[in-house]
Design a protein around this motif. Structure first.
Motif, PDB file in Angstrom:
ATOM      1  N   SER A  26       0.749  -1.291   0.132  1.00 41.24           N
ATOM      2  CA  SER A  26      -0.009   0.145   0.034  1.00 41.24           C
ATOM      3  C   SER A  26       0.756   1.365   0.107  1.00 41.24           C
ATOM      4  N   PHE A  27       2.121   1.043   0.487  1.00 37.15           N
ATOM      5  CA  PHE A  27       2.895   2.333   0.472  1.00 37.15           C
ATOM      6  C   PHE A  27       3.115   2.494  -0.895  1.00 37.15           C
ATOM      7  N   ASP A  28       3.367   1.569  -1.892  1.00 35.30           N
ATOM      8  CA  ASP A  28       3.484   2.020  -3.206  1.00 35.30           C
ATOM      9  C   ASP A  28       2.418   2.721  -3.849  1.00 35.30           C
ATOM     10  N   GLY A  29       1.250   2.463  -3.357  1.00 40.26           N
ATOM     11  CA  GLY A  29       0.113   3.252  -3.833  1.00 40.26           C
ATOM     12  C   GLY A  29       0.123   4.614  -3.427  1.00 40.26           C
ATOM     13  N   VAL A  30       0.933   5.061  -2.373  1.00 44.67           N
ATOM     14  CA  VAL A  30       0.877   6.386  -1.809  1.00 44.67           C
ATOM     15  C   VAL A  30       2.220   7.052  -1.870  1.00 44.67           C
ATOM     16  N   LEU A  31       3.191   6.266  -2.555  1.00 46.19           N
ATOM     17  CA  LEU A  31       4.308   7.199  -2.792  1.00 46.19           C
ATOM     18  C   LEU A  31       4.285   8.427  -3.584  1.00 46.19           C
ATOM     19  N   GLY A  32       5.001   9.397  -3.053  1.00 43.05           N
ATOM     20  CA  GLY A  32       4.762  10.594  -3.596  1.00 43.05           C
ATOM     21  C   GLY A  32       3.556  11.360  -3.749  1.00 43.05           C
ATOM     22  N   ALA A  33       2.375  10.881  -3.164  1.00 44.47           N
ATOM     23  CA  ALA A  33       1.219  11.522  -3.229  1.00 44.47           C
ATOM     24  C   ALA A  33       0.660  12.078  -1.851  1.00 44.47           C
ATOM     25  N   HIS A  34      -0.224  12.877  -1.711  1.00 49.60           N
ATOM     26  CA  HIS A  34      -0.832  13.192  -0.513  1.00 49.60           C
ATOM     27  C   HIS A  34      -2.052  12.463  -0.332  1.00 49.60           C
ATOM     28  N   MET A  35      -1.728  11.325  -0.141  1.00 46.23           N
ATOM     29  CA  MET A  35      -2.793  10.232   0.263  1.00 46.23           C
ATOM     30  C   MET A  35      -2.350   9.294   1.347  1.00 46.23           C
ATOM     31  N   GLY A  36      -3.254   8.629   1.882  1.00 40.75           N
ATOM     32  CA  GLY A  36      -3.021   7.728   2.934  1.00 40.75           C
ATOM     33  C   GLY A  36      -3.465   6.384   2.336  1.00 40.75           C
ATOM     34  N   PRO A  37      -3.113   5.129   2.907  1.00 31.52           N
ATOM     35  CA  PRO A  37      -3.715   3.844   2.056  1.00 31.52           C
ATOM     36  C   PRO A  37      -5.293   3.911   2.134  1.00 31.52           C
ATOM     37  N   ARG A  38      -6.131   4.648   2.763  1.00 32.38           N
ATOM     38  CA  ARG A  38      -7.393   4.505   3.030  1.00 32.38           C
ATOM     39  C   ARG A  38      -8.080   5.640   1.923  1.00 32.38           C
ATOM     40  N   SER A  39      -7.063   6.292   1.124  1.00 36.42           N
ATOM     41  CA  SER A  39      -7.715   7.318   0.266  1.00 36.42           C
ATOM     42  C   SER A  39      -7.888   6.659  -0.997  1.00 36.42           C
ATOM     43  N   PRO A  40      -9.028   7.269  -1.463  1.00 36.06           N
ATOM     44  CA  PRO A  40      -9.481   6.780  -2.964  1.00 36.06           C
ATOM     45  C   PRO A  40      -8.328   7.007  -3.891  1.00 36.06           C
ATOM     46  N   ALA A 100       0.517   8.579   9.726  1.00 33.36           N
ATOM     47  CA  ALA A 100       1.495   9.494   9.016  1.00 33.36           C
ATOM     48  C   ALA A 100       1.016  10.496   8.276  1.00 33.36           C
ATOM     49  N   PHE A 101       0.149  10.041   7.501  1.00 36.29           N
ATOM     50  CA  PHE A 101      -0.634  10.817   6.590  1.00 36.29           C
ATOM     51  C   PHE A 101      -1.854  11.983   7.343  1.00 36.29           C
ATOM     52  N   ASN A 102      -2.242  11.415   8.143  1.00 32.31           N
ATOM     53  CA  ASN A 102      -3.075  12.081   9.078  1.00 32.31           C
ATOM     54  C   ASN A 102      -2.574  13.596   9.471  1.00 32.31           C
ATOM     55  N   SER A 103      -1.328  13.465   9.885  1.00 31.18           N
ATOM     56  CA  SER A 103      -0.578  14.726  10.388  1.00 31.18           C
ATOM     57  C   SER A 103      -0.649  15.530   9.193  1.00 31.18           C
ATOM     58  N   ALA A 104      -0.292  14.980   7.990  1.00 34.41           N
ATOM     59  CA  ALA A 104       0.113  15.895   6.648  1.00 34.41           C
ATOM     60  C   ALA A 104      -1.472  16.741   6.604  1.00 34.41           C
ATOM     61  N   LYS A 105      -2.508  15.966   6.632  1.00 37.19           N
ATOM     62  CA  LYS A 105      -4.051  16.556   6.216  1.00 37.19           C
ATOM     63  C   LYS A 105      -3.927  17.952   6.987  1.00 37.19           C
ATOM     64  N   TYR A 106      -3.204  17.854   8.101  1.00 40.01           N
ATOM     65  CA  TYR A 106      -3.645  19.023   9.307  1.00 40.01           C
ATOM     66  C   TYR A 106      -2.269  19.870   9.358  1.00 40.01           C
ATOM     67  N   GLY A 107      -1.537  19.758   8.336  1.00 39.67           N
ATOM     68  CA  GLY A 107      -0.315  20.640   8.261  1.00 39.67           C
ATOM     69  C   GLY A 107       0.661  20.188   9.248  1.00 39.67           C
ATOM     70  N   GLU A 108       0.810  19.219   9.527  1.00 33.80           N
ATOM     71  CA  GLU A 108       1.855  18.769  10.485  1.00 33.80           C
ATOM     72  C   GLU A 108       2.710  17.652   9.981  1.00 33.80           C
ATOM     73  N   TYR A 162       4.009  20.199   2.399  1.00 35.71           N
ATOM     74  CA  TYR A 162       4.562  21.564   1.939  1.00 35.71           C
ATOM     75  C   TYR A 162       4.325  22.692   2.724  1.00 35.71           C
ATOM     76  N   ASP A 163       2.901  22.889   3.213  1.00 37.84           N
ATOM     77  CA  ASP A 163       2.248  23.934   3.705  1.00 37.84           C
ATOM     78  C   ASP A 163       2.319  23.652   5.441  1.00 37.84           C
ATOM     79  N   LEU A 164       3.449  23.154   5.827  1.00 36.19           N
ATOM     80  CA  LEU A 164       3.540  22.750   7.290  1.00 36.19           C
ATOM     81  C   LEU A 164       3.087  24.403   8.143  1.00 36.19           C
ATOM     82  N   ARG A 165       2.460  23.971   9.137  1.00 36.89           N
ATOM     83  CA  ARG A 165       1.539  25.175   9.814  1.00 36.89           C
ATOM     84  C   ARG A 165       2.702  25.936  10.275  1.00 36.89           C
ATOM     85  N   GLU A 166       3.917  25.281  10.924  1.00 35.60           N
ATOM     86  CA  GLU A 166       4.851  26.050  11.736  1.00 35.60           C
ATOM     87  C   GLU A 166       5.678  26.712  11.011  1.00 35.60           C
ATOM     88  N   GLY A 167       5.888  26.145   9.634  1.00 33.20           N
ATOM     89  CA  GLY A 167       6.660  26.657   8.742  1.00 33.20           C
ATOM     90  C   GLY A 167       8.040  25.474   8.835  1.00 33.20           C
TER      91      GLY A 167
END
Lengths: 520, 397
Positions: A197-211, A361-369, A405-410
């Motif tokens: 499943s990591f191959d499915g999300v490699l390079g993407a803003h997606m987690g394994p549960r993302s369509p 790991a992806f959840n954090s990215a969703k919220y800018g962390e 990319y848009d990490l909340r704290e910069g």
């Protein structure tokens, strides 16, 4: 009058491939590259004295054999230090899972899982073959399609039909759903499920549960269809591929100017007529081909105010915010991973022990962390290529997900902490690892954006998902490499079929330009 | 945004800043909805209201009109990209009429652009446009604000309108040229007057802050009493605009953003508004598509028909010989011009000026329906266009 038939903005690998094909068709082509090295994201860099890594893409998995052969890249210096490598999913308890082509092995694997993987591989390759065919031609237009488009669509439809009833309905079902469900449906072993499943999300803003993640996985497997039975390592780092493509382009008669950033693409009566370089030099040509991503091309080089609003709207809505960072580590020796012997250290190592681990790991990215426990794709290329590090030393290149990319704290204040976090994550699998690190460099998406002029730092120049592929890539109205701006074409990863060091976007664009001939 | 007049009301429909006065004057108590506002269809008699505009002065409350403020260093460049016409030709204190298109060259709306200062414009539009205007702003240093609620407006139209305004104390108003803007002091607030309107007659539009709206109404009607000033509703306005050849968005064309079915929207050329399209501009929304249309031809032609008889050709099919070639979008018997006018969309290549066509008209008298096949002719321009509309100084009636 002008000296050139075509100006190519950007000397990334797709730009160079496009330029080479155009030159071979008799066009006089000038490539303008902002950086000194050529090849774009196919790049190497010495990040610490004596230590060189592939600075963006680190595995060669997709390079089109057609492009490679047409441009005779081997003659121009492309050498593989290793190929058909295994992917090893590391488990905290040492019960690793090793994928070799269409087989999988591992202490904790059941015979059912092993068999299921071979069957899963058979089916996905069947689907990916279909994709590979579509990748090799321009995407058909759905409306106003002409004869070629209809034939290509028909071929795609026929190809799906030829899969057989069961596989076809499976493809239609799978392509739209997510890796998590598909993994749950096929396998029991958690490490295997996570690795795939990591191959499915490699390079993407997606987690394994993302369509779309199954599509992402099939996209990866197109590499297998292109003859890569596992990742390959380019001798000298990925930059050597960039150099080889550049040499091939020069041999075809392409003129290349490095260190020549383009300030803007000049328009006259809504037609591209050339470019202005930073510094003011104006170069005219009847055709301009942009290797830059579509957003950079239209927002920065053409200017939103010079195109119509509907197009601005489409360009601005392309999803292209990366969630991937690159970490480069200089090591004073080979690390010792629990449960791996030294012969395995040159393989592709993946730290993503469970699908939930990746999802969190992806959840954090969703919220800018940034991820508290990032998922990692590790390459120690110096195992295969001693030229990359001083004798007895090694370099490690790590794809780190997720680093939004848009990490909340910069990123500036967070880089050091995040680097340490990745090193600590690896240390949990390789005791004593952190003390082996003698130098490090973290390239966040913001750095990747600056370094490679990729908007959002996205290595695919736009997310690979069903709404942004084929006749939707990069956006409706610019799907066949031409754009609403006459005389301006796109040839980068933002265009069909997309990114990865593949070269097909550049080749397809060149073919389209040649085909349109005087009408272009 | 000021919502003061909204807060006063607990009814569903919004009320214009003039509502107290409009309500008091509305003898028939007949209302309609316009852009969410309650608006009178007629006050006492449609024909008499119509004749107020043509013979004395009619006053129409146009406060519900959508108004957008466009300011900033790129305001002109921005509008030039949005609009089909050349905005640089609109000087400060002048008003221009324009349409704007989507990328497919289909008309989204028409409206008037008021240039209030060097980098300050106000756009008056039929449809809500904030979403589109905001999208259009990407790449421009421009600020866009919906000021619909911040400006109350009255159209003061008709031969005696200038006299009414002079009597109200607007010194020198007679020297204001058509499409010009002038400012006056009203009770300590700025009263902006433009010589614009939707009636094709001598006329003005008055723009003021909402809290002075009622006072302005009172001052205007008291000053205009001896000039036979009357309020008019939307039905009388409809007659005047058809008589003078003005299109109504949502009636004579479907705004492109509202059209659901493919092919139901129209280009400026297909609406007879090609004169508003400046192809010399390097870029504007719809230019590529309109260039293509110029090369490949339009689908429809907008025509004004002079229809025989006195039965308005509402919703009529239009025939050329036996073939159906179009439909009517607006129709009215125009009392001053004494002609039976219809606007129609005719399929190309039919409907050239001078062509003879037939309108299939159905009308009802006491539940008895009659069908007439009325001959009609495509005419070159609107039937009502009096010199006083253009004269400066404005004639004092």
């Amino acid at each position: 009058m002008t000296d050139y038939d075509v100006l190519l903005v950007g000397g990334g690998h797709n730009g160079l491939v496009c330029a080479a094909y155009l030159a071979r068709a008799g066009k006089k082509v000038l490539v303008l590259e902002a950086n000194e090295p050529l090849g774009g994201a196919a790049a190497s860099r010495e990040f610490a004295p004596g230590y060189t890594v592939s600075s963006c893409a680190h595995w060669l998995t997709h390079l089109s054999p057609v492009v490679s052969k047409d441009l005779d890249l081997e003659r121009h210096g492309l050498q593989l230090a290793a190929r058909d490598l295994d992917s090893i999913g590391l488990a905290p308890d040492g019960q690793h899972v090793t994928v070799t082509g269409n087989t999988v092995q591992g202490a904790g694997l059941s015979p059912e899982d092993m068999q299921a993987y071979t069957e899963f591989h058979r089916k996905t390759i069947k689907f990916s073959k279909l994709l590979a065919k579509a990748f090799a031609v321009r995407p058909p237009k759905l409306v106003e399609s002409n004869f070629t488009d209809r034939v290509n669509l028909l071929k795609l439809g026929l190809g799906m039909k030829m899969l057989g009833r069961e596989d076809m309905s499976d493809l239609l079902r799978l392509a739209l759903i997510n890796m998590y469900d598909v993994m749950e449906e096929n396998f029991d072993n958690e490490t295997l499920k996570a690795l795939l499943s990591f191959d499915g999300v490699l390079g993407a803003h997606m987690g394994p549960r993302s369509p779309n993640t199954v599509f992402g996985y099939l996209y990866r497997r197109v590499g297998d269809v292109h003859g890569y039975n596992g990742p390959a390592v380019v001798k000298g780092g990925m930059g050597a591929l960039g150099t080889a493509v550049a040499d091939a382009a020069r041999a075809a008669g392409v003129e290349i100017r490095t260190g020549s950033p383009v300030e803007k693409i000049n328009l006259q009566d809504s037609r591209a007529v050339g470019v202005t370089l930073v510094g003011g030099e104006v170069i005219a040509a009847p055709l301009v081909v942009s290797n830059a991503d579509p957003v950079t091309t239209f927002e920065k080089l053409v200017g939103y105010r010079n195109i119509e609003t509907g197009m601005v709207r489409r360009v601005s809505q392309i999803r292209m915010r990366s969630g991937v960072a690159k970490l480069h580590l200089a090591l004073d020796g080979l690390p010792q991973f629990k449960g791996l012997d030294n012969t395995q250290l040159g393989q592709r190592l993946v730290i993503a022990p469970s699908m939930d681990y990746i999802e969190r790991a992806f959840n954090s990215a969703k919220y800018g962390e940034s991820s508290a426990l990032p998922a990692l794709d590790i390459s120690i290329a110096s195992v295969h290529d001693s030229s990359l590090a001083p004798a007895g030393k090694h370099v490690m290149s790590v794809i780190v997900q997720f680093a939004p990319y848009d990490l909340r704290e910069g990123w500036e204040s967070h880089k050091e902490q995040f680097t340490q976090r990745v090193i600590d994550t690896i240390s949990a699998y390789a005791p004593g690892f952190s003390s082996q690190v003698v130098a490090s460099e973290l390239l966040t998406p913001v750095d990747l954006e600056r370094e490679f002029h990729m908007k959002g730092g996205h290595w695919h120049h736009g997310e690979i998902s069903l709404d942004q592929v084929m006749m939707m890539r990069p956006f409706p109205g610019a799907t066949q490499y031409g754009t609403a701006v006459d005389g301006l074409y796109l040839c980068g990863a933002g265009s069909h079929p997309g990114g990865g060091v593949m070269g097909l976007a550049g080749r397809n664009a060149a073919q389209e330009i040649i085909k349109r001939g005087a009408q272009a | 945004m000021s919502n003061t007049h909204r807060e006063q009301s607990d009814v569903m429909m919004l009320e214009s800043p003039f509502h107290s006065r409009v309500k008091a004057a509305n003898e028939l108590n007949e209302w309609d909805c316009w852009a969410g506002y309650t608006t009178p269809t007629k006050y006492f008699d449609v024909e008499l209201e119509y004749f107020a505009v043509r013979s004395t002065t009619g006053v129409f409350d146009l406060s519900p009109m959508n108004k957008y403020s466009i300011t900033g260093p790129d305001a002109q460049a921005y509008l030039d990209r949005v609009m089909t016409r050349n905005i640089s030709k609109i000087n400060v204190d002048r008003v221009g009429y324009s349409v704007w298109c989507d990328d497919a060259g289909q008309v989204m709306d028409d409206g008037t652009i008021f240039r209030l200062a060097e980098n300050e414009y106000r756009l008056c539009a039929y449809a809500r446009a904030m979403d589109w205007l905001s999208w259009c702003a990407m790449g421009f240093d421009v600020n866009i604000e919906d000021v619909s609620d911040q400006v109350a407006a009255l159209a003061v139209q008709g031969p005696t309108s200038c006299s009414c305004l002079k009597a109200m104390g607007l010194e020198g108003i007679e020297n204001l040229k058509p499409f010009g803007i002038a400012h006056f002091d009203f009770d300590g607030e700025d009263l902006m007057v433009s010589r614009t309107g939707f009636t094709g007659d001598l006329g003005y539009e008055l723009w003021i802050t909402p809290h002075k709206a009622e006072a302005m109404w009172d001052a205007l009607f008291s000053a205009g009493e001896s000039y036979m000033i009357k309020p008019i509703g939307s039905l009388a306005l409809e007659l005047t605009r058809i008589e003078t050849g003005f299109l109504q968005a949502g009636v004579d064309f479907v705004p492109a953003q509202d059209a659901v079915r493919l092919g139901r929207s129209r280009s400026p050329f297909e609406l007879g508004l090609g004169w508003l399209v400046d192809m010399n501009k390097p870029v504007f929304n719809g230019k590529q598509a309109l260039l293509r249309e110029q090369r490949e031809g339009s689908r429809y032609r907008f025509v004004i028909l002079d229809v025989d008889g006195n039965k308005p050709a509402h919703n009529s099919f239009i025939y050329q010989g036996k073939g159906k070639v179009g439909t009517v979008t607006s129709a009215a018997w125009c009392p001053t011009a004494k002609s039976n006018v219809a606007f129609a969309q005719i399929e190309m290549p039919y409907g050239e000026v001078g062509d003879d066509l037939v309108a299939e008209i159905y009308y009802e008298r006491e539940l008895h329906w009659t069908r007439v096949m009325a001959p009609c002719k495509v005419i070159e321009s609107a039937v009502f266009n009096p010199p006083r509309r253009r004269q400066t100084p404005a004639p004092a009636y």
